[in-house]
Design a protein around this motif. Sequence first.
Motif, PDB file in Angstrom:
ATOM      1  N   MET A  66       0.922  -0.965   0.057  1.00 44.20           N
ATOM      2  CA  MET A  66       0.003  -0.013  -0.138  1.00 44.20           C
ATOM      3  C   MET A  66       0.646   1.241  -0.216  1.00 44.20           C
ATOM      4  N   LYS A  67       0.527   2.224  -0.882  1.00 46.69           N
ATOM      5  CA  LYS A  67       1.166   3.516  -0.871  1.00 46.69           C
ATOM      6  C   LYS A  67       0.975   4.272   0.346  1.00 46.69           C
ATOM      7  N   GLU A  68       2.087   4.998   0.824  1.00 44.46           N
ATOM      8  CA  GLU A  68       1.851   5.956   2.010  1.00 44.46           C
ATOM      9  C   GLU A  68       1.059   7.214   1.533  1.00 44.46           C
ATOM     10  N   LEU A  69       0.200   7.349   2.336  1.00 40.21           N
ATOM     11  CA  LEU A  69      -0.512   8.825   2.098  1.00 40.21           C
ATOM     12  C   LEU A  69       0.297   9.892   2.251  1.00 40.21           C
ATOM     13  N   ASN A  70       0.366  11.064   1.279  1.00 32.24           N
ATOM     14  CA  ASN A  70       0.813  12.220   1.659  1.00 32.24           C
ATOM     15  C   ASN A  70      -0.200  13.323   1.397  1.00 32.24           C
ATOM     16  N   HIS A  71      -0.807  13.667   2.487  1.00 28.79           N
ATOM     17  CA  HIS A  71      -1.658  14.605   2.312  1.00 28.79           C
ATOM     18  C   HIS A  71      -1.386  15.998   1.655  1.00 28.79           C
ATOM     19  N   SER A  72      -0.077  16.429   1.877  1.00 24.26           N
ATOM     20  CA  SER A  72       0.225  17.771   1.267  1.00 24.26           C
ATOM     21  C   SER A  72       0.209  17.399  -0.338  1.00 24.26           C
ATOM     22  N   ALA A  73       0.769  16.300  -0.768  1.00 27.40           N
ATOM     23  CA  ALA A  73       0.770  16.328  -2.251  1.00 27.40           C
ATOM     24  C   ALA A  73      -0.610  16.097  -2.915  1.00 27.40           C
ATOM     25  N   VAL A  74      -1.475  15.231  -2.049  1.00 28.08           N
ATOM     26  CA  VAL A  74      -2.797  15.188  -2.623  1.00 28.08           C
ATOM     27  C   VAL A  74      -3.392  16.479  -2.761  1.00 28.08           C
ATOM     28  N   TYR A  75      -3.130  17.309  -1.582  1.00 25.78           N
ATOM     29  CA  TYR A  75      -4.001  18.651  -1.832  1.00 25.78           C
ATOM     30  C   TYR A  75      -3.180  19.661  -2.838  1.00 25.78           C
ATOM     31  N   VAL A  76      -1.924  19.489  -3.161  1.00 28.11           N
ATOM     32  CA  VAL A  76      -1.274  20.311  -3.991  1.00 28.11           C
ATOM     33  C   VAL A  76      -1.713  19.915  -5.508  1.00 28.11           C
ATOM     34  N   GLU A  77      -1.893  18.541  -5.869  1.00 23.82           N
ATOM     35  CA  GLU A  77      -2.237  18.019  -7.050  1.00 23.82           C
ATOM     36  C   GLU A  77      -3.781  18.226  -7.297  1.00 23.82           C
ATOM     37  N   ALA A  78      -4.772  18.227  -6.186  1.00 17.63           N
ATOM     38  CA  ALA A  78      -6.135  18.622  -6.346  1.00 17.63           C
ATOM     39  C   ALA A  78      -6.277  20.254  -6.716  1.00 17.63           C
ATOM     40  N   THR A  79      -5.406  21.043  -6.292  1.00 17.98           N
ATOM     41  CA  THR A  79      -5.592  22.368  -6.647  1.00 17.98           C
ATOM     42  C   THR A  79      -5.015  22.869  -7.773  1.00 17.98           C
ATOM     43  N   ARG A  80      -3.958  22.223  -8.275  1.00 15.28           N
ATOM     44  CA  ARG A  80      -3.165  22.615  -9.496  1.00 15.28           C
ATOM     45  C   ARG A  80      -3.557  21.748 -10.707  1.00 15.28           C
ATOM     46  N   THR A  81      -4.272  20.765 -10.751  1.00 17.74           N
ATOM     47  CA  THR A  81      -4.500  20.035 -11.977  1.00 17.74           C
ATOM     48  C   THR A  81      -5.723  20.632 -12.779  1.00 17.74           C
TER      49      THR A  81
END
Length: 126
Positions: free
Chosen positions: A1-16
């Motif tokens: 299972m991949k580790e959850l990276n809260h910050s990376a998810v947030y950045v991707e959701a705001t910049r995509t």
Amino acid sequence: MKELNHSAVYVEATRTDIHDIVRTLVDAIGAPAVQQLAGTNDATAPHRWAHPDSTEPDTMTEQRLRLGYRVWLTLQPLEDPQAAVDWLMSPNRALDEERPMDFIARLHAQQVVNTAESLVTHEDRR
């Protein structure tokens, strides 16, 4: 299972790009579910927004779509796309027996993101 990276998810959701977000969500959960989380009555809107040369949703709708994408990205460590879809569509005890989709539509970001994160980190399996 991949580790959850809260910050990376947030950045991707705001910049995509919003068209890419909608296309991903339509492919993952289906246009009717995207329509629900976006809070629109227009059944053709998700397909229109997914097309790169088409119009973009209004600001509030875009916020809902970005939150839905953020939750979807958060659920990716589950490695079972259908389990993620089922979780989005089912009443959840951590959300007062409401569906995560409904929390997304109302832009209750903190509650739905925290609940999704708890699911994938196994703090709460529901």
